[in-house]
Design a protein around this motif. Structure first.
Motif, short mmCIF file in Angstrom:
data_model
loop_
_atom_site.label_atom_id
_atom_site.label_comp_id
_atom_site.label_asym_id
_atom_site.label_seq_id
_atom_site.Cartn_x
_atom_site.Cartn_y
_atom_site.Cartn_z
N LYS A 203 0.85 -1.18 0.00
CA LYS A 203 0.00 0.00 0.00
C LYS A 203 0.89 1.23 0.00
O LYS A 203 1.85 1.31 0.75
CB LYS A 203 -0.90 -0.02 1.24
N MET A 204 0.56 2.20 -0.84
CA MET A 204 1.39 3.39 -0.92
C MET A 204 0.98 4.43 0.11
O MET A 204 -0.20 4.61 0.38
CB MET A 204 1.24 4.02 -2.30
N ALA A 207 5.45 7.89 -2.21
CA ALA A 207 6.23 7.15 -3.19
C ALA A 207 7.74 7.37 -3.06
O ALA A 207 8.52 6.47 -3.34
CB ALA A 207 5.77 7.52 -4.60
N GLU A 306 2.76 13.84 -0.66
CA GLU A 306 2.58 12.67 -1.52
C GLU A 306 1.33 11.88 -1.11
O GLU A 306 0.69 11.24 -1.94
CB GLU A 306 3.84 11.80 -1.51
N ARG A 308 -1.34 13.07 -0.50
CA ARG A 308 -2.45 13.77 -1.16
C ARG A 308 -2.96 12.96 -2.36
O ARG A 308 -4.17 12.85 -2.56
CB ARG A 308 -1.90 15.12 -1.64
N SER A 309 -2.05 12.43 -3.15
CA SER A 309 -2.50 11.58 -4.26
C SER A 309 -2.68 10.12 -3.83
O SER A 309 -3.50 9.41 -4.39
CB SER A 309 -1.52 11.65 -5.46
N ALA A 310 -1.96 9.69 -2.80
CA ALA A 310 -2.01 8.26 -2.42
C ALA A 310 -3.38 7.83 -1.92
O ALA A 310 -3.78 6.68 -2.12
CB ALA A 310 -0.94 7.97 -1.37
N LEU A 312 -6.42 9.44 -2.50
CA LEU A 312 -7.57 9.99 -3.23
C LEU A 312 -8.61 8.91 -3.54
O LEU A 312 -9.82 9.14 -3.38
CB LEU A 312 -7.09 10.64 -4.53
N ASN A 313 -8.16 7.74 -3.95
CA ASN A 313 -9.11 6.67 -4.32
C ASN A 313 -9.98 6.25 -3.14
O ASN A 313 -11.20 6.09 -3.29
CB ASN A 313 -8.37 5.47 -4.92
N ASP A 314 -9.37 6.10 -1.97
CA ASP A 314 -10.16 5.72 -0.79
C ASP A 314 -11.06 6.86 -0.33
O ASP A 314 -12.20 6.64 0.09
CB ASP A 314 -9.23 5.29 0.36
#
Lengths: 455, 455
Positions: A203-204, A207, A306, A308-310, A312-314
């Motif tokens: 899990k990121m 990165a 980082e 912030r983008s990691a 977003l999906n959740d």
């Protein structure tokens, strides 16, 4: 049951156990059963597992026992505790998040595939703070004192390896999530150079920082894991005897703030330097140039931006189950600008080669792993403040255990060097470990059921 | 069938189609059926899909049609072609590798989760060169000439979006794998700033370079995708009219080698500058400082050395099915040292802020996307030589289509700017796209069944 020098197999290091199992002198089933018995005896106190399937472990152990001797890999039969942010095809991967409760995609992370190819026995999933971030703690407890944290975010992996419920553990580190539990649980912990091991299937969080972490109960185990993961320096390390080593001791910019230094750490620090000098090591004080003062904050800013983008999906798919901390990252509630983010990258980008040059003057740099003993309570997982500088610089770090603090809790210290000198660092850690092991001299607390000579 | 200005829905851009479907003026089923009909008519010629399940698409389309109007996301109902190195929970992910034939773990990459949250219709898996590397080509063909490559490694995504078989496509880029197919297939392609979109759930090749790539058939579509992925600059871009723009034209260090410049590229380059000047753009010649000459080689060295850890798991587990190229990476047959790898990181690390500063003086930098038209044959996917510099610097790049080469094949040019100025770049691309669209004036080949005004 086959016993080596009357030793329960679960007390063997990975190196010792693999040697016996590869030679057919110990069956994987025996190894597994001994380790399962340890889990059964201790899980109530330590609670380090997020998922455990005894029958699956025994079935895999039997399958491994049918592998002919000449096809047995370097980690043959060795139990591995896997932090529950790392995908495993035969066990759920739940990230300690309500979003992923029961989530069990049939996929192995790259590191798990590599471990399976080496013959390892994937033993169970270990507790993690939610998504390996600081939020949402775990039920895992420190094996040396169940009222204290085992550290985090690799809480379970650190605790079960420390408690002899698994020979090897996998963690991850974004700031200090592998090294801190190493110190608190009296085990060897390694954060290799960034990306020396593939992070595919983890899990990121961030990165530029996320790194697979390795746990074992000897420096030899780290060496073995480096072999398995094909971690190679440009030149094979020279195995210098201890009295030929030059080690820089570096309190690091973090020590300047007295609130980061407990009296236990201060004592251990003095003790360690004394032991090294006594062993004939040339000990040199190292103060990093002042521009390194900003690296910890830069690393943390990188993590936050980082993230912030990691997440977003959740954030978008599970607004109700997504912890507010992750929402805060996505919404950038800290108001960190892209300019801040780039300034953090560029500061560290400039300092990385400078640090490599500094480090190349020594066999290793000794520095604190964390602020002291594992703190009381399970809410906080302790401080990562001493780790962030090195994670940001993407350099290898090894926690070498051996010391006890004022309450008899374990404390380790870190060895650090330049990027892609991982094997050199392990070679030095082997020497230093012997020196540090003399240190606690019975001062460390006992672990129920474990011969004190093993601690 | 609901038609907009008598237009088959498959010919709409994502922006146009989403607007209609969100308002309930076009059903997702109609959109899907129209696009499916296009696939049926053209798949024999283009062969862009690696996996396609018509029934699944129709079922999802019907499910989406039941979503109430006020809950429809920004990409509602829009078909998305997904490069087959990106995990999707309801379709196999096979990487065009014999190792992963039939591999179908039930897991979505982070980007797929985000697209689903935005209401997108995951349409099918698009052909990729093996593991998005240069090895093992695909059956995909250029829609404008089936004897020519659609480019790579995002071969299928570029081809099917170019051929109107999907409104949106996802690619990846490690050197030039998104931008090159953009140019060859006459579409808009964007490689955002590195890590501006999570790369979790994409097969890894090189952690410092791999970036999710976006395809659409208008600059507005890129804007929409940036909204969906929450890509934000520090300040919202100013939408300057074309005659207020200052654009630097940069042949880049790669042009110095004449073998990288076909006559088609040279013609298009002159034509583009003329068109921009005619439109009132202030055009400035930019030559990068000579230290940038080494960035392409540094980027490639980073790719090769990072691939060393990326493919270890496949190398160990599937020695018979692992292509020799990947074995070569793991075994480091190019004899690239860690010192070489670190020198590559540190050169680029030093130049990143310098490039950002240079780029900040212009609204955008215009530079070639690739060496010219899509080459004949399917073996080679064309040249990534003009892309590597920008991927290494981790900056955003947009291919703006519009030109035709000597054989009537499409050619696009790239706009580039500094890190995290993605939205600014899209705003400029919108203006430049209008200018370039006048350029080919019927010189570009026709696509069977497609109104020529759309090309």
């Amino acid at each position: 049951m086959t016993l080596v020098a009357n030793m329960e197999p679960c007390f063997l290091t990975a190196t010792e156990a693999a040697k016996l199992m590869r030679a057919g002198k110990l069956s994987v089933e025996e190894m597994a059963k001994s380790t399962l018995a340890r889990v059964e005896a201790r899980d109530d106190a330590v609670k380090g597992w997020a998922y455990f399937d005894k029958e699956l472990v025994l079935q895999r152990a039997k399958e491994l026992d049918s592998v002919p001797l000449n096809k047995r890999g370097p980690l043959f039969g060795v139990p591995v505790a896997v932090k529950d942010v790392i995908y495993t095809r035969d066990m759920p991967t739940q990230h300690n998040s309500p979003i992923y409760e029961g989530h069990a995609p049939e996929i192995d992370a790259a590191c798990i595939m590599t471990l399976r190819a080496a013959g390892a026995l994937i033993f169970g999933k270990a507790q993690t703070t939610e998504f390996a971030a600081t939020t949402r703690s775990t039920p895992a407890r420190n094996p040396y004192d169940s009222n204290r944290t085992p550290g985090g975010s690799s809480s379970g992996s650190g605790a079960v390896v420390g408690d002899f419920q698994s020979a090897i553990g996998l963690g991850t580190q974004t700031i200090g999530s592998t090294i801190r539990p190493g110190s608190f649980n009296n085990i060897f912990a390694m954060k290799p150079t960034w990306n020396a091991i593939s992070r595919e299937g983890l899990k990121m969080l961030a990165a530029s920082l996320d790194t697979l972490g390795l746990y074992g109960r000897s420096a030899d185990d780290l060496d073995l894991l480096c072999d398995v993961f094909h971690i190679q320096d440009d030149e094979p390390p020279v195995n210098k005897p201890i009295h030929e080593l030059t080690i820089a001791v570096c309190k690091s910019p973090i020590w300047k703030d007295a609130s980061n230094v407990t009296s236990s750490l201060a004592q251990v620090w003095t003790q360690a330097i004394g032991l090294l000098e006594q062993a004939g090591v040339k000990v040199v004080e190292l103060e990093l140039p002042t521009e390194f003062d900003g690296v910890f904050d830069a690393s943390r800013n990188i993590m936050w931006t980082e993230a912030r983008s990691a997440f977003l999906n959740d954030y978008l798919n599970s607004p109700d189950k997504c912890h507010d901390d992750f929402k805060s990252h996505v919404e950038n509630r800290r108001n960190l600008s892209r300019k801040d983010q780039l300034a953090a990258y560029d500061l560290i980008g400039r300092l990385k080669p400078i640090f490599d040059d500094i480090a190349s003057e020594y066999d290793a740099i000794l520095t604190p792993s964390t602020t002291g003993e594992a703190p009381a309570g399970l809410e906080s997982t302790g401080s990562a403040i001493f780790c962030g500088t090195w994670t940001g610089l993407q350099v290898p770090v090894i926690n070498v255990p051996g010391f006890a603090g004022e309450n008899g809790m374990p404390i380790g210290l870190s060895l650090v060097t330049g990027r892609y000198k991982d094997r050199k660092l392990v070679a030095v850690a082997k020497q230093v470990a012997k020196v540090f092991h003399q240190a606690h001299g019975g001062k460390i607390k006992s672990l129920p059921g474990v011969p004190s000579a093993l601690l």
